[in-house]
Design a protein around this motif. Structure first.
Motif, PDB file in Angstrom:
ATOM      1  N   ASP A 263       1.049  -1.015  -0.303  1.00 43.24           N
ATOM      2  CA  ASP A 263       0.021  -0.264  -0.533  1.00 43.24           C
ATOM      3  C   ASP A 263       0.711   1.494  -0.118  1.00 43.24           C
ATOM      4  OD1 ASP A 263       0.845   0.078   2.892  1.00 43.24           O
ATOM      5  OD2 ASP A 263      -1.329   0.487   3.649  1.00 43.24           O
ATOM      6  N   ASP A 265       1.396   5.347  -1.482  1.00 42.10           N
ATOM      7  CA  ASP A 265       1.090   6.355  -1.995  1.00 42.10           C
ATOM      8  C   ASP A 265       1.842   7.065  -2.638  1.00 42.10           C
ATOM      9  OD1 ASP A 265      -0.516   8.003  -1.863  1.00 42.10           O
ATOM     10  OD2 ASP A 265      -0.704   8.326   0.292  1.00 42.10           O
ATOM     11  N   ALA A 268       0.654  10.313  -3.893  1.00 41.51           N
ATOM     12  CA  ALA A 268       1.795  11.269  -1.501  1.00 41.51           C
ATOM     13  C   ALA A 268       3.401  11.313  -3.199  1.00 41.51           C
ATOM     14  CB  ALA A 268       1.135  10.658  -1.298  1.00 41.51           C
TER      15      ALA A 268
END
Length: 293
Positions: A263, A265, A268
């Motif tokens: 996971d 990001d 970001a």
């Protein structure tokens, strides 16, 4: 320029400089004006000669020989450090031993950037993730400013003969479910981000950052590869048992990718660190020479 105003360019030692990650870091650092000291067991290899042509100093260094490591690291301002359990005579325990030996030799270096693996700090049970985490723990207690990068799955692995053999038969095969996205990053982006960390050590010191530049399902990867290879490709879910017969370590990794996933990001990272020039999988794939015959 006066003698007082002159500041020599920082010296960055790069471990594994003739490999994918280290080579990408060395080339990016050279492009950005750093003095690069390339550490390699094979100083006469074509990859080492290519780095010399680009302006790197090439130092023979053996991860099992503290003397060669200390000599190569003497006076360096920063170190790009990496480790691997894969190769002749290696494995997770060897990786830990060699990784710690490299870090111990680097005690006098100003900043260490270590590339580990995404989620290696989460108790994955993947042997080569766990070995990297043991090296991470040693680094944290070394008393030297550090940054840890955790790359996701390598885009570059898809140029291996394992993948190419399947592509020649019209299939892209991985032991992953069709609906599970896979976080991906290229060696080029690892090197580019590491160079960013070296250039701004104060901003990144004491941070652990998992990195990826795209997330795709395996059918989406197959679709991208169909376009760049110019032939129809379908995704085939490879039985995990076939990977297990080849490597229990890699099988454990794909089991983790399937059950937990990575996971990272991606958006970001793109927002916060645009200078890296993060590559989407399609952009990366379009730059590769696909040898499909």
């Amino acid at each position: 320029m006066t003698k007082e105003s002159y500041r020599p360019r920082p010296v960055v030692a790069v471990a594994g400089a003739t490999g994918a990650q280290g080579g990408a870091a060395a080339r990016t650092l050279l492009d950005q004006g750093f003095r690069v000291r390339a550490l390699t067991r094979t100083p006469d290899s074509p990859a080492a000669r290519a780095l010399r042509v680009l302006g790197a100093e090439v130092h023979g260094a053996d991860f099992d020989d503290s003397g060669t490591l200390e000599a190569a690291l003497k006076g360096a301002d920063a170190l790009f450090a990496m480790s691997t359990p894969f190769g002749t005579g290696t494995g997770p325990e060897t990786e830990v031993r060699q990784g710690i030996r490299l870090l111990e030799a680097a005690r006098g270096v100003g900043h260490i950037v270590f590339t580990s693996a995404a989620h290696a700090d989460r108790g994955t049970g993947v042997p080569h993730f766990d070995s990297k985490y043991r090296i991470e723990q040693h680094l944290r207690g070394l008393g030297v400013p550090w940054t840890i990068l955790g790359p996701a799955a390598f885009m570059d692995n898809h140029t291996s003969e394992w993948t190419l053999a399947g592509l020649r038969e019209g299939r892209f095969a991985l032991p992953m479910p069709a609906d599970r996205p896979l976080a991906l990053v290229s060696a080029r982006d690892i090197g580019a981000f590491a160079a960013q960390v070296v250039a701004r050590p104060g901003e990144f010191a004491g941070r652990r950052i998992d990195i990826a530049s795209d997330r795709l399902t395996c059918p989406q990867i197959a679709e991208v590869l169909s376009g760049v290879c110019g032939r129809p490709l379908v995704f085939e879910r490879l039985p995990l048992a076939r990977v297990e017969a080849f490597s229990a370590d890699l099988a454990a990794m794909f089991r983790y990718f399937t059950e937990a996933g990575l996971d990272v990001d991606v958006e970001a990272l793109r927002r916060d660190f645009p200078e890296t020039g993060w590559q989407r999988f399609g952009t990366w794939a379009a730059t590769q020479a696909w040898q499909l015959g």
